[in-house]
Design a protein around this motif. Structure first.
Motif, PDB file in Angstrom:
ATOM      1  N   ILE A 143       0.818  -1.212   0.000  1.00  0.00           N
ATOM      2  CA  ILE A 143       0.000   0.000   0.000  1.00  0.00           C
ATOM      3  C   ILE A 143       0.857   1.268   0.000  1.00  0.00           C
ATOM      4  CG2 ILE A 143      -1.713   1.299   1.321  1.00  0.00           C
ATOM      5  CD1 ILE A 143      -2.784  -1.375   2.307  1.00  0.00           C
ATOM      6  N   LYS A 144       1.907   1.289   0.823  1.00  0.00           N
ATOM      7  CA  LYS A 144       2.669   2.514   0.989  1.00  0.00           C
ATOM      8  C   LYS A 144       3.970   2.561   0.179  1.00  0.00           C
ATOM      9  CE  LYS A 144       1.057   3.280   5.684  1.00  0.00           C
ATOM     10  NZ  LYS A 144       1.449   3.468   7.071  1.00  0.00           N
ATOM     11  N   SER A 145       4.564   1.434  -0.058  1.00  0.00           N
ATOM     12  CA  SER A 145       5.894   1.404  -0.667  1.00  0.00           C
ATOM     13  C   SER A 145       5.817   1.481  -2.182  1.00  0.00           C
ATOM     14  CB  SER A 145       6.625   0.121  -0.280  1.00  0.00           C
ATOM     15  OG  SER A 145       6.734   0.031   1.120  1.00  0.00           O
ATOM     16  N   VAL A 146       6.751   2.216  -2.757  1.00  0.00           N
ATOM     17  CA  VAL A 146       6.885   2.297  -4.208  1.00  0.00           C
ATOM     18  C   VAL A 146       8.301   1.867  -4.562  1.00  0.00           C
ATOM     19  CG1 VAL A 146       6.854   3.812  -6.210  1.00  0.00           C
ATOM     20  CG2 VAL A 146       5.208   4.154  -4.380  1.00  0.00           C
ATOM     21  N   GLY A 147       8.421   0.889  -5.471  1.00  0.00           N
ATOM     22  CA  GLY A 147       9.724   0.409  -5.918  1.00  0.00           C
ATOM     23  C   GLY A 147       9.892   0.680  -7.395  1.00  0.00           C
ATOM     24  N   ARG A 148      10.976   0.175  -7.956  1.00  0.00           N
ATOM     25  CA  ARG A 148      11.236   0.330  -9.383  1.00  0.00           C
ATOM     26  C   ARG A 148      11.775  -0.974  -9.925  1.00  0.00           C
ATOM     27  NH1 ARG A 148      15.649   3.233 -11.083  1.00  0.00           N
ATOM     28  NH2 ARG A 148      14.615   3.711 -13.019  1.00  0.00           N
ATOM     29  N   THR A 149      11.500  -1.199 -11.201  1.00  0.00           N
ATOM     30  CA  THR A 149      12.138  -2.309 -11.889  1.00  0.00           C
ATOM     31  C   THR A 149      13.530  -1.847 -12.334  1.00  0.00           C
ATOM     32  OG1 THR A 149      11.191  -1.674 -14.016  1.00  0.00           O
ATOM     33  CG2 THR A 149       9.953  -3.258 -12.700  1.00  0.00           C
ATOM     34  N   SER A 150      14.374  -2.766 -12.673  1.00  0.00           N
ATOM     35  CA  SER A 150      15.751  -2.441 -13.047  1.00  0.00           C
ATOM     36  C   SER A 150      15.810  -1.742 -14.399  1.00  0.00           C
ATOM     37  CB  SER A 150      16.586  -3.712 -13.121  1.00  0.00           C
ATOM     38  OG  SER A 150      16.614  -4.347 -11.874  1.00  0.00           O
ATOM     39  N   ASP A 151      16.824  -0.891 -14.574  1.00  0.00           N
ATOM     40  CA  ASP A 151      17.108  -0.316 -15.883  1.00  0.00           C
ATOM     41  C   ASP A 151      17.675  -1.419 -16.769  1.00  0.00           C
ATOM     42  OD1 ASP A 151      16.375   2.100 -14.794  1.00  0.00           O
ATOM     43  OD2 ASP A 151      18.416   2.831 -14.548  1.00  0.00           O
ATOM     44  N   TRP A 152      17.458  -1.323 -18.086  1.00  0.00           N
ATOM     45  CA  TRP A 152      17.958  -2.337 -19.001  1.00  0.00           C
ATOM     46  C   TRP A 152      18.312  -1.696 -20.321  1.00  0.00           C
ATOM     47  CZ3 TRP A 152      14.602  -3.794 -23.164  1.00  0.00           C
ATOM     48  CH2 TRP A 152      13.315  -3.273 -23.087  1.00  0.00           C
ATOM     49  N   LYS A 153      18.914  -2.475 -21.196  1.00  0.00           N
ATOM     50  CA  LYS A 153      19.384  -1.969 -22.483  1.00  0.00           C
ATOM     51  C   LYS A 153      18.889  -2.895 -23.578  1.00  0.00           C
ATOM     52  CE  LYS A 153      23.764  -0.430 -24.497  1.00  0.00           C
ATOM     53  NZ  LYS A 153      25.199  -0.331 -24.247  1.00  0.00           N
ATOM     54  N   LYS A 154      18.487  -2.311 -24.704  1.00  0.00           N
ATOM     55  CA  LYS A 154      18.081  -3.134 -25.841  1.00  0.00           C
ATOM     56  C   LYS A 154      18.885  -2.738 -27.067  1.00  0.00           C
ATOM     57  CE  LYS A 154      13.915  -0.501 -27.046  1.00  0.00           C
ATOM     58  NZ  LYS A 154      12.473  -0.624 -27.269  1.00  0.00           N
ATOM     59  N   ALA A 155      19.015  -3.709 -27.975  1.00  0.00           N
ATOM     60  CA  ALA A 155      19.810  -3.501 -29.183  1.00  0.00           C
ATOM     61  C   ALA A 155      18.967  -3.835 -30.394  1.00  0.00           C
ATOM     62  CB  ALA A 155      21.053  -4.366 -29.150  1.00  0.00           C
ATOM     63  N   TYR A 156      18.946  -2.917 -31.360  1.00  0.00           N
ATOM     64  CA  TYR A 156      18.285  -3.140 -32.643  1.00  0.00           C
ATOM     65  C   TYR A 156      19.355  -3.628 -33.617  1.00  0.00           C
ATOM     66  CZ  TYR A 156      14.265  -0.494 -30.933  1.00  0.00           C
ATOM     67  OH  TYR A 156      13.171  -0.071 -30.225  1.00  0.00           O
ATOM     68  N   ILE A 157      19.234  -4.874 -34.065  1.00  0.00           N
ATOM     69  CA  ILE A 157      20.221  -5.495 -34.936  1.00  0.00           C
ATOM     70  C   ILE A 157      19.685  -5.503 -36.360  1.00  0.00           C
ATOM     71  CG2 ILE A 157      21.609  -7.555 -35.334  1.00  0.00           C
ATOM     72  CD1 ILE A 157      22.023  -6.410 -32.546  1.00  0.00           C
ATOM     73  N   THR A 158      20.417  -4.868 -37.284  1.00  0.00           N
ATOM     74  CA  THR A 158      20.066  -4.911 -38.696  1.00  0.00           C
ATOM     75  C   THR A 158      20.943  -5.959 -39.360  1.00  0.00           C
ATOM     76  OG1 THR A 158      19.552  -2.556 -38.658  1.00  0.00           O
ATOM     77  CG2 THR A 158      19.841  -3.579 -40.816  1.00  0.00           C
ATOM     78  N   LEU A 159      20.308  -6.941 -39.987  1.00  0.00           N
ATOM     79  CA  LEU A 159      21.034  -8.025 -40.631  1.00  0.00           C
ATOM     80  C   LEU A 159      21.321  -7.685 -42.084  1.00  0.00           C
ATOM     81  CD1 LEU A 159      18.939 -10.978 -39.220  1.00  0.00           C
ATOM     82  CD2 LEU A 159      21.087 -10.077 -38.342  1.00  0.00           C
TER      83      LEU A 159
END
Length: 96
Positions: free
Chosen positions: A69-85
């Protein structure tokens, strides 16, 4: 240098990623936050036996999530890659 399996975490299975795959021939992966474009390119080429023409990366911020009810957390930061073949590697997209 990181191990190849540590660089690429998983494919990014979102609506935007599938649209990029269909329209532009790009594959999107979740990658290690400290991996650079050279490491990502090398990992994709060796793991999937394809030729990569370019790599673009984006850092994604974690979202706020309520915990209880009271606590607010966060998910982890992450990185994504767009791969052009390369042009001859389009058959790879059907296997993912």
């Amino acid at each position: 240098m990181k191990v190849l399996y540590d660089v690429i975490k998983s494919p990014c299975l979102t609506e935007k990623a599938s649209l990029a795959q269909e329209l532009h021939g790009k594959v999107v992966f979740k990658v290690h936050p400290e991996a650079n474009k050279i490491e990502i390119k090398r990992a994709v080429e060796e793991l999937f036996d394809v030729k990569v023409s370019s790599v673009r990366t984006a850092r994604m911020r974690g979202k706020k999530k309520r915990v209880g009810i009271k606590s607010v957390g966060r998910t982890s930061d992450w990185k994504k890659a767009y791969i052009t073949l390369s042009e001859g590697e389009i058959n790879f997209l059907d296997e993912l």
